[in-house]
Design an enzyme around this catalytic site. Structure first.
Site, PDB file in Angstrom:
ATOM      1  CG  ASP A 141      -2.061   0.999   1.099  1.00  0.00           C
ATOM      2  OD1 ASP A 141      -2.648   1.370   2.153  1.00  0.00           O
ATOM      3  OD2 ASP A 141      -2.354   1.429  -0.035  1.00  0.00           O
ATOM      4  CE  LYS A 144      -1.012   3.361  -3.929  1.00  0.00           C
ATOM      5  NZ  LYS A 144      -0.995   2.569  -2.671  1.00  0.00           N
ATOM      6  CG  ASP A 169      -5.445  -0.209  -1.118  1.00  0.00           C
ATOM      7  OD1 ASP A 169      -5.303   0.878  -0.539  1.00  0.00           O
ATOM      8  OD2 ASP A 169      -6.530  -0.571  -1.614  1.00  0.00           O
ATOM      9  CG  ASN A 170      -4.588   2.100  -3.509  1.00  0.00           C
ATOM     10  OD1 ASN A 170      -3.718   2.005  -2.642  1.00  0.00           O
ATOM     11  ND2 ASN A 170      -5.772   2.639  -3.266  1.00  0.00           N
ATOM     12  CD  GLU A 199      -8.491   4.714   0.038  1.00  0.00           C
ATOM     13  OE1 GLU A 199      -8.797   3.666  -0.532  1.00  0.00           O
ATOM     14  OE2 GLU A 199      -7.350   5.173   0.001  1.00  0.00           O
TER      15      GLU A 199
HETATM   16  O1  LIG Z   1      -0.669   7.094  -3.106  1.00  0.00           O
HETATM   17  C1  LIG Z   1      -1.218   6.316  -2.325  1.00  0.00           C
HETATM   18  N1  LIG Z   1      -0.540   5.616  -1.423  1.00  0.00           N
HETATM   19  C2  LIG Z   1       0.891   5.827  -1.276  1.00  0.00           C
HETATM   20  C3  LIG Z   1       1.238   5.550   0.153  1.00  0.00           C
HETATM   21  C4  LIG Z   1       2.338   6.052   0.675  1.00  0.00           C
HETATM   22  C5  LIG Z   1       2.673   5.801   2.096  1.00  0.00           C
HETATM   23  O2  LIG Z   1       3.740   4.850   2.145  1.00  0.00           O
HETATM   24  C6  LIG Z   1       4.978   5.505   2.434  1.00  0.00           C
HETATM   25  N2  LIG Z   1       5.938   4.979   1.455  1.00  0.00           N
HETATM   26  C7  LIG Z   1       5.906   5.168   0.123  1.00  0.00           C
HETATM   27  N3  LIG Z   1       6.915   4.485  -0.474  1.00  0.00           N
HETATM   28  C8  LIG Z   1       7.593   3.860   0.527  1.00  0.00           C
HETATM   29  C9  LIG Z   1       8.719   3.006   0.564  1.00  0.00           C
HETATM   30  N4  LIG Z   1       9.424   2.604  -0.539  1.00  0.00           N
HETATM   31  C10 LIG Z   1       9.254   3.182  -1.857  1.00  0.00           C
HETATM   32  C11 LIG Z   1      10.098   4.443  -1.950  1.00  0.00           C
HETATM   33  O3  LIG Z   1      11.431   4.120  -1.664  1.00  0.00           O
HETATM   34  N5  LIG Z   1       9.140   2.516   1.750  1.00  0.00           N
HETATM   35  C12 LIG Z   1       8.471   2.854   2.882  1.00  0.00           C
HETATM   36  N6  LIG Z   1       7.388   3.669   2.916  1.00  0.00           N
HETATM   37  C13 LIG Z   1       6.975   4.174   1.745  1.00  0.00           C
HETATM   38  C14 LIG Z   1       4.683   6.978   2.331  1.00  0.00           C
HETATM   39  O4  LIG Z   1       5.529   7.731   3.184  1.00  0.00           O
HETATM   40  C15 LIG Z   1       3.227   7.040   2.751  1.00  0.00           C
HETATM   41  O5  LIG Z   1       3.082   6.950   4.146  1.00  0.00           O
HETATM   42  C16 LIG Z   1      -2.685   6.149  -2.370  1.00  0.00           C
HETATM   43  C17 LIG Z   1      -3.431   7.085  -3.088  1.00  0.00           C
HETATM   44  C18 LIG Z   1      -4.814   7.017  -3.158  1.00  0.00           C
HETATM   45  C19 LIG Z   1      -5.549   8.005  -3.937  1.00  0.00           C
HETATM   46  C20 LIG Z   1      -6.599   7.624  -4.750  1.00  0.00           C
HETATM   47  C21 LIG Z   1      -7.313   8.566  -5.501  1.00  0.00           C
HETATM   48  C22 LIG Z   1      -6.972   9.903  -5.431  1.00  0.00           C
HETATM   49  F1  LIG Z   1      -7.649  10.822  -6.121  1.00  0.00           F
HETATM   50  C23 LIG Z   1      -5.917  10.307  -4.605  1.00  0.00           C
HETATM   51  C24 LIG Z   1      -5.194   9.361  -3.868  1.00  0.00           C
HETATM   52  C25 LIG Z   1      -5.489   5.981  -2.473  1.00  0.00           C
HETATM   53  C26 LIG Z   1      -4.752   5.037  -1.747  1.00  0.00           C
HETATM   54  O6  LIG Z   1      -5.375   4.019  -1.063  1.00  0.00           O
HETATM   55  C27 LIG Z   1      -3.363   5.110  -1.696  1.00  0.00           C
HETATM   56  O7  LIG Z   1      -2.677   4.130  -0.992  1.00  0.00           O
HETATM   57 MG   LIG Z   2      -3.998   2.504  -0.498  1.00  0.00          MG
END
Ligand SMILES: O=C(NC/C=C/[C@H]1O[C@@H](n2cnc3c(NCCO)ncnc32)[C@H](O)[C@@H]1O)c1cc(-c2ccc(F)cc2)cc(O)c1O
Ligand SMILES: [Mg+2]
Length: 214
Positions: A141, A144, A169-170, A199
């Site tokens: 999650d 993406k 997810d997603n 969600e």
């Molecule tokens: O973008 C979404 N999720 C991202 C999550 C990021 C979280 O995870 C953390 N994260 C990211 N990469 C890494 C990583 N490793 C990779 C980098 O090194 N290692 C560790 N942590 C990481 C971030 O710091 C955040 O805490 C999303 C968008 C919509 C959405 C839908 C429709 C819309 F219109 C708008 C938004 C709905 C959803 O359910 C979604 O999950």
């Molecule tokens: Mg999500």
């Protein structure tokens, strides 16, 4: 306003949820995100699908990529058997700080290891740092465009065994096209799509459950 959305979510938990009651923490976040401010938690509809996958699998070792505020961390950890462990990776320190407090409010800190850092750095260190052999369940999650590279990395690091489950997810919104193509066409996975909604909205989204065949 001075606070961040994760801080406002934490405040909603502290004001509306009962300490040590994971279900009340989940409810407080869902209420806040449905009626006050949308946030990217897996949410209650997809959360029920997540719950059923976890309950059916009864996993001992779980990895979550992308903790954010800890909503799905709390949902998963509250369903784990006594000696099971959930490792959750979060590389944003502000989000990690909020998630630690949300997880603690739910009384689940004993079942959860929140690791602050990037999945790409930590996946190769899982065995040596946490004594993990393989994961029974991985919940994806995070960003993406990292689902596919991190899945390949987990394969390379021998963190998946015959029967390990990837739950993503997603896969529709925002979408993970390269990941979906891979798990649906690779002979090493058996995949199944669980149609749901983004969600707190009426938009389509869903979870992809993929069994690693070894
Ligand atoms: O973008 C979404 N999720 C991202 C999550 C990021 C979280 O995870 C953390 N994260 C990211 N990469 C890494 C990583 N490793 C990779 C980098 O090194 N290692 C560790 N942590 C990481 C971030 O710091 C955040 O805490 C999303 C968008 C919509 C959405 C839908 C429709 C819309 F219109 C708008 C938004 C709905 C959803 O359910 C979604 O999950
Ligand atoms: Mg999500």
């Amino acid at each position: 306003t001075w606070s961040t959305r994760p801080q406002r979510i934490l405040r909603a938990v502290q004001q509306s949820a009962t300490r040590g009651d994971p279900r009340s923490v989940v409810r407080a976040i869902d209420q806040f995100c449905r009626h006050k401010e949308w946030a990217m938690n897996v949410g209650d509809e997809k959360g029920c699908i997540l719950d059923s996958v976890v309950s059916e699998l009864n996993p001992s070792t779980v990895l979550e990529l992308g903790t954010y505020c800890g909503y799905s961390t709390v949902r998963i950890a509250s369903l784990l058997p006594p000696h099971a462990k959930l490792i959750t990776l979060e590389f944003n320190p502000d989000f990690a700080a909020v998630a630690r407090q949300v997880i603690a409010w739910a009384g689940l800190q004993g079942k959860v290891q929140l690791v602050e850092g990037a999945s790409g750095d930590w996946i190769p260190k899982m065995k040596e740092q946490f004594g993990v052999k393989t994961f029974d369940l991985v919940f994806l999650d995070h960003w993406k465009d990292r689902y596919l590279p991190d899945t390949k990395l987990m394969e390379e690091c021998g963190l998946l065994r015959k029967g390990s489950i990837l739950l993503a997810d997603n896969v529709i919104c925002p979408g993970t096209p390269d990941y979906l193509e891979y798990v649906r066409n690779s002979p090493r996975y058996k995949s199944q799509y669980f149609k749901s909604h983004l969600e707190y909205t009426k938009a389509e989204d869903g979870l992809e459950k993929s069994v690693f065949l070894g």
